[in-house]
Design a protein around this motif. Structure first.
Motif, PDB file in Angstrom:
ATOM      1  N   MET A   1      -5.172  -3.647   3.168  1.00 17.79           N
ATOM      2  CA  MET A   1      -5.114  -2.802   2.179  1.00 17.79           C
ATOM      3  C   MET A   1      -3.991  -1.935   2.362  1.00 17.79           C
ATOM      4  N   ASN A   2      -3.139  -2.146   1.371  1.00 14.31           N
ATOM      5  CA  ASN A   2      -1.761  -1.346   1.338  1.00 14.31           C
ATOM      6  C   ASN A   2      -1.631   0.053   0.789  1.00 14.31           C
ATOM      7  N   ASN A   3      -2.678   0.383  -0.148  1.00 15.09           N
ATOM      8  CA  ASN A   3      -2.647   1.433  -0.825  1.00 15.09           C
ATOM      9  C   ASN A   3      -3.408   2.529   0.034  1.00 15.09           C
ATOM     10  N   PRO A   4      -2.828   3.544   0.716  1.00 13.14           N
ATOM     11  CA  PRO A   4      -3.571   4.376   1.537  1.00 13.14           C
ATOM     12  C   PRO A   4      -4.768   5.303   0.578  1.00 13.14           C
ATOM     13  N   PHE A   5      -4.302   5.424  -0.730  1.00 10.24           N
ATOM     14  CA  PHE A   5      -5.441   6.455  -1.189  1.00 10.24           C
ATOM     15  C   PHE A   5      -6.707   5.624  -1.588  1.00 10.24           C
ATOM     16  N   LEU A   6      -6.440   4.271  -2.068  1.00 12.04           N
ATOM     17  CA  LEU A   6      -7.591   3.437  -2.257  1.00 12.04           C
ATOM     18  C   LEU A   6      -8.569   3.066  -0.906  1.00 12.04           C
ATOM     19  N   SER A   7      -7.716   2.878   0.141  1.00 14.62           N
ATOM     20  CA  SER A   7      -8.337   2.580   1.358  1.00 14.62           C
ATOM     21  C   SER A   7      -9.245   4.065   2.160  1.00 14.62           C
ATOM     22  N   PHE A   8      -8.526   4.937   1.784  1.00  9.64           N
ATOM     23  CA  PHE A   8      -9.295   6.244   2.052  1.00  9.64           C
ATOM     24  C   PHE A   8     -10.341   6.690   1.216  1.00  9.64           C
ATOM     25  N   THR A   9     -10.481   6.362   0.084  1.00 12.82           N
ATOM     26  CA  THR A   9     -11.582   6.280  -0.986  1.00 12.82           C
ATOM     27  C   THR A   9     -12.607   5.546  -0.572  1.00 12.82           C
ATOM     28  N   ILE A  10     -12.481   4.382  -0.387  1.00 13.83           N
ATOM     29  CA  ILE A  10     -13.419   3.479  -0.022  1.00 13.83           C
ATOM     30  C   ILE A  10     -14.094   3.881   1.505  1.00 13.83           C
ATOM     31  N   LYS A  11     -13.151   4.325   2.502  1.00 15.59           N
ATOM     32  CA  LYS A  11     -13.770   4.534   3.788  1.00 15.59           C
ATOM     33  C   LYS A  11     -14.642   6.037   3.802  1.00 15.59           C
ATOM     34  N   TYR A  58      -1.432  12.576  -2.148  1.00 16.91           N
ATOM     35  CA  TYR A  58      -0.831  11.358  -2.268  1.00 16.91           C
ATOM     36  C   TYR A  58       0.185  11.378  -3.457  1.00 16.91           C
ATOM     37  N   LEU A  59      -0.153  11.904  -4.480  1.00 16.41           N
ATOM     38  CA  LEU A  59       0.482  11.957  -5.559  1.00 16.41           C
ATOM     39  C   LEU A  59       1.870  12.849  -5.408  1.00 16.41           C
ATOM     40  N   LEU A  60       1.754  13.631  -4.618  1.00 11.49           N
ATOM     41  CA  LEU A  60       2.832  14.731  -4.432  1.00 11.49           C
ATOM     42  C   LEU A  60       3.373  14.439  -3.007  1.00 11.49           C
ATOM     43  N   LYS A  61       3.342  13.223  -2.386  1.00  8.45           N
ATOM     44  CA  LYS A  61       3.800  13.406  -1.087  1.00  8.45           C
ATOM     45  C   LYS A  61       5.579  13.144  -1.062  1.00  8.45           C
ATOM     46  N   GLU A  62       6.050  12.626  -2.219  1.00  8.24           N
ATOM     47  CA  GLU A  62       7.390  12.827  -2.124  1.00  8.24           C
ATOM     48  C   GLU A  62       8.212  13.762  -2.604  1.00  8.24           C
ATOM     49  N   TRP A 123      -1.565   9.226   7.987  1.00  6.44           N
ATOM     50  CA  TRP A 123      -0.835   8.955   7.083  1.00  6.44           C
ATOM     51  C   TRP A 123       0.620   9.487   6.980  1.00  6.44           C
ATOM     52  N   LEU A 124       0.605  11.007   7.019  1.00  9.99           N
ATOM     53  CA  LEU A 124       1.703  11.608   7.242  1.00  9.99           C
ATOM     54  C   LEU A 124       2.694  11.100   8.518  1.00  9.99           C
ATOM     55  N   SER A 125       2.228  10.693   9.422  1.00  6.69           N
ATOM     56  CA  SER A 125       3.076  10.186  10.593  1.00  6.69           C
ATOM     57  C   SER A 125       3.814   8.955  10.309  1.00  6.69           C
ATOM     58  N   LYS A 126       3.376   8.256   9.283  1.00  6.58           N
ATOM     59  CA  LYS A 126       3.892   7.027   8.688  1.00  6.58           C
ATOM     60  C   LYS A 126       5.047   7.544   7.859  1.00  6.58           C
ATOM     61  N   LEU A 127       5.032   8.709   7.265  1.00  3.05           N
ATOM     62  CA  LEU A 127       6.108   8.966   6.420  1.00  3.05           C
ATOM     63  C   LEU A 127       7.552   9.251   6.950  1.00  3.05           C
ATOM     64  N   ASP A 128       7.308  10.022   8.021  1.00  3.10           N
ATOM     65  CA  ASP A 128       8.688  10.376   8.561  1.00  3.10           C
ATOM     66  C   ASP A 128       9.425   9.071   9.134  1.00  3.10           C
TER      67      ASP A 128
END
Length: 128
Positions: A1-11, A58-62, A123-128
């Motif tokens: 699952m590539n979408n972190p938000f969807l994955s998070f929501t399901i989990k 997630y929406l404000l991450k950038e 998730w944030l560690s992957k953004l760096d």
């Protein structure tokens, strides 16, 4: 699952559903009232807040990458505000917050907070 938000929501839905079932099971074993203390409302509100806060981050991450920690703290503050507006008056109506009332709110709150913190840090560690 590539979408972190969807994955998070399901989990998080799976986690809090499992926790709710265990919580109710423990109450049943201890022969305590199962659905008192706004337990369903508590699990539902905590679930919605966790998903909404994660979604906003997630929406404000950038745009607000360097401020995400502060936004996360603002989300935690929002959870406290909701507790004091929605749950505290109900729980404190008899001038006593029982252990069952405390657990009804605190269990889903803590589980959601831990999972949210863990997921955001991963998730944030992957953004760096």
């Amino acid at each position: 699952m590539n979408n972190p938000f969807l994955s998070f929501t399901i989990k998080v839905i799976a986690l809090l559903t499992l926790a709710f079932c265990i919580h109710i099971g423990i109450l049943k074993i201890l022969e305590l009232p199962l659905f008192n203390d706004k337990i369903i409302l508590s699990y539902t509100v905590n679930l919605i807040l966790v998903i909404v806060i994660f979604g906003i981050l997630y929406l404000l991450k950038e745009k607000y990458k360097s401020q995400l920690g502060f936004l996360f703290l603002a989300g935690s503050f929002l959870k406290f505000v909701v507790f004091f507006i929605v749950f505290y008056p109900i729980y404190d109506a008899d001038d006593n917050i029982s252990k069952l009332e405390f657990a009804a709110f605190f269990v889903p709150y803590v589980l959601g907070l831990i999972f949210e913190t863990y997921s955001l840090s991963k998730w944030l560690s992957k953004l760096d």
